[in-house]
Structure formats: structure tokens, C-alpha cells
Design an enzyme around this catalytic site. Structure first.
Site, PDB file in Angstrom:
ATOM      1  N   THR A 270      19.926 -18.038   1.706  1.00 37.28           N
ATOM      2  CA  THR A 270      19.537 -16.729   1.239  1.00 37.28           C
ATOM      3  C   THR A 270      19.744 -15.668   2.326  1.00 37.28           C
ATOM      4  O   THR A 270      19.180 -15.999   3.190  1.00 37.28           O
ATOM      5  CB  THR A 270      18.264 -16.740   0.693  1.00 37.28           C
ATOM      6  OG1 THR A 270      17.991 -17.822  -0.483  1.00 37.28           O
ATOM      7  CG2 THR A 270      17.937 -15.326   0.108  1.00 37.28           C
TER       8      THR A 270
ATOM      9  N   LYS B 262      21.220 -13.776  -5.663  1.00 39.79           N
ATOM     10  CA  LYS B 262      19.901 -14.589  -5.243  1.00 39.79           C
ATOM     11  C   LYS B 262      18.892 -13.871  -5.018  1.00 39.79           C
ATOM     12  O   LYS B 262      17.715 -14.291  -5.232  1.00 39.79           O
ATOM     13  CB  LYS B 262      20.272 -15.581  -4.033  1.00 39.79           C
ATOM     14  CG  LYS B 262      19.492 -16.561  -3.533  1.00 39.79           C
ATOM     15  CD  LYS B 262      18.966 -17.439  -4.386  1.00 39.79           C
ATOM     16  CE  LYS B 262      17.906 -18.440  -4.027  1.00 39.79           C
ATOM     17  NZ  LYS B 262      18.324 -19.171  -3.104  1.00 39.79           N
TER      18      LYS B 262
ATOM     19  N   LYS C 154      10.371 -14.696   4.523  1.00 38.05           N
ATOM     20  CA  LYS C 154      11.742 -14.503   4.874  1.00 38.05           C
ATOM     21  C   LYS C 154      12.311 -13.689   3.622  1.00 38.05           C
ATOM     22  O   LYS C 154      12.981 -12.637   3.596  1.00 38.05           O
ATOM     23  CB  LYS C 154      12.593 -15.480   5.222  1.00 38.05           C
ATOM     24  CG  LYS C 154      13.974 -15.386   5.349  1.00 38.05           C
ATOM     25  CD  LYS C 154      14.859 -16.475   5.685  1.00 38.05           C
ATOM     26  CE  LYS C 154      15.019 -17.526   4.383  1.00 38.05           C
ATOM     27  NZ  LYS C 154      15.913 -17.165   3.336  1.00 38.05           N
TER      28      LYS C 154
END
Length: 306
Positions: A102, A178, A246
Site C-alpha cells: 500500500t 487500495k 501508515k
């Protein structure tokens, strides 16, 4: 299984819970699989499954038709591709990189361009589904790239995926899809943790709450999947808190750059950051429930050692 006529030489860089399961799916489909991970135990697990252990990423990728990179973020992906012992230097021209981390869409576009300059194809292909589906070849891939990249990657995708969404002809589109998924996933986990601890505060039997909510309109996939970790006191990391610090951080960065408000995602990010600051960053992403319990004094099932 013996290699078939359609088998390919595939390298898997990153053999964590996702990458190892994906490698096993590839082996089961008859592909010749090599791999590398910074953790020796992960490399040993690949060897026991029938794969070849590489001494470093370039060694694992030497001569491979397809290299799959399953690491944490864009920085790690860049190191795997272009760093010391990076795979790009070892791959035949025209072979394909399937990048699964990602990352921000701009990072995916940049990596794809740099690979193209080296004569390599690049498929921006983040995935969803978890470790169990990785091991059974039922992942969902949100992929974008040139038609040639899709064609070169197809033998591996067929072995690993239950569904491949072909979302566009350039890198960055898959990454964008995503990121939207991760916004929702992070918010839903945060909401599940808040709801189950709130139920405990109200004096409810949280196992019964789980039973009722999973049969009701308030249910979500994340509530159904993560709350059992809380009920079992099992915070061993199927997916870690730091993944969402993150990923929701990327969401926040994009929102700021686009002057787009993301208040719910921002609240979820703060909950994960508080949990990480409390020392649980590497624990299961259901750990915000523990953090809430600690600061409010409520009781949850005791956490098991892991």
C-alpha cells in the site's frame, strides 16, 4: 505438484503472513518459486514448502519471469527494486514486477516509470483478503498497469487471486483504490474497538454483543473479523496497528495535499497512533480496544502472551 507447461519462474520478495501464503499458492499451481525475506524463519518456511531460498532479493529474482514484492510501504519497495542487491539488476528485460505494498499513487507512478526505463513491466497491484485467503489463492487484487504488464503477470495472478480488478492502464490507479479501501478498513476497526469497549462499559456480556451485532445492521466485516481477537485476548499480529498508522497517514497526507476534509479517517488515525504510543504498534490492529480499556478502567478478556 510437478511444474506444468504453463509454469513460470516466480520470485516472492517478502515472506510474511501474506507473502508466504501467496508463495504457497504459486507452488500449488505448479510454478517454480524462489523467495527472500529479512527473517530467516520465513525463508526456512518457504524452503520447507518447496521453494528456493534466495540469499538476497537479486539472487531470488535472478532469471525470474515474475517478481512479486510484498513489503510494507513505498520506501521498502524502492529498496527491494533499486537498492543494494535490488531485483531490477537481476531481472530479464520484459519481465514483470507485481508491486503489492500500500502506497501513495504518486509513489506507484514513479516506481513504474523507473522500472520502464530499465526495460521492465510494472503492475501496481495492492491486494486485500488477509493471510487465510493468501494461502488459499483467493485474494482480491486492485490492479493497474499496461496491457503487457497484465499479460505477463496473469499466470501468477491466476494462482493467487479469487478476483482481479483491472482498473486502468497506468500505475497509481490500483494504489488509489487500495487507499480508499484502507480508509474504510481503518475506520471500521476503530469503530469496532470503540463499540465493543463501550458495550463493556455498559456492563454487557461482550460475547453476546458480538453475537447480536453480527446478526444486525450495525455489523461490518471488520467487526465480525476483529472482535473475536478481543474476546480471545489474542493480540498476536495478524495485521498490526502500525499498518494503519501508515495507511491512514497516507490517507491524511493525500487529503491535506488535495484540501479535502477527512474527519472520520483522522479520528481513526489518532486512535491507532495512541495505541502505538502506548507500546502496541506491533500488536494486532484490534489493540485499540485494549488502549481504550486501559484509559477507561474497563475489563476485557486478559491478553495472552505472544
Amino acid at each position: 505438484m510437478m511444474a506444468s507447461i504453463q509454469s513460470r519462474s516466480v520470485a516472492m520478495i517478502g515472506l510474511g503472513s501474506m507473502g508466504l501464503g501467496m508463495a504457497k499458492s504459486l507452488l500449488g499451481a505448479g510454478h517454480i518459486v524462489s523467495g527472500y525475506d529479512v527473517t530467516p524463519a520465513a525463508i526456512d518456511a518457504l524452503s520447507r514448502a518447496g521453494g528456493r531460498a534466495g540469499a538476497n532479493p537479486a539472487d531470488a529474482a535472478s532469471g525470474a519471469d515474475i517478481v512479486i514484492v510484498v513489503v510494507v510501504n513505498a520506501a521498502q519497495t524502492e529498496t527491494v527494486l533499486f537498492g543494494a542487491s535490488g531485483v531490477v539488476s537481476a531481472m530479464p528485460k520484459g519481465s514483470v514486477i507485481i508491486s503489492c505494498a500500500t502506497m501513495a499513487p504518486d509513489a506507484a507512478k514513479s516506481l513504474a516509470q523507473r522500472c520502464a526505463e530499465q526495460g521492465l513491466l510494472y503492475l501496481d497491484a495492492p491486494m486485500s483478503g488477509g493471510a487465510a485467503r493468501a494461502g488459499t489463492g483467493e485474494l482480491t487484487f486492485m490492479a493497474s498497469g499496461t496491457p503487457d504488464a497484465f499479460a505477463a503477470a496473469r499466470p501468477a495472478l491466476d494462482a493467487m487471486a479469487g478476483k482481479v480488478y483491472e482498473l486502468g492502464d497506468e500505475a497509481g490507479i490500483g494504489a488509489s483504490f487500495k487507499i480508499v479501501n484502507q480508509l474504510l478498513a481503518g475506520v471500521h476497526i476503530a469503530a469496532a474497538c470503540e463499540a465493543i469497549t463501550f458495550a463493556s462499559k455498559l456492563g454487557l456480556d461482550i460475547a453476546k454483543v458480538y453475537e447480536v451485532i453480527t446478526a444486525s445492521a450495525g455489523n461490518s466485516w471488520m467487526f465480525e473479523n476483529r472482535v473475536p481477537h478481543i474476546l480471545d485476548g489474542d493480540y498476536s499480529p495478524k495485521s498490526a496497528v502500525n499498518i494503519f498508522t501508515k495507511d491512514l497517514g497516507i490517507v491524511s497526507d493525500i487529503g491535506r495535499s488535495e484540501t479535502f476534509p477527512l474527519p472520520i479517517a483522522a479520528s481513526a488515525l489518532q486512535l491507532f497512533l495512541m495505541t502505538a504510543a502506548a507500546g502496541m504498534g506491533r500488536d494486532d490492529d484490534s489493540s485499540p480496544a485494549r488502549m481504550i480499556a486501559q484509559i477507561t478502567g474497563i475489563d476485557l478478556p486478559p491478553a495472552k502472551e505472544h
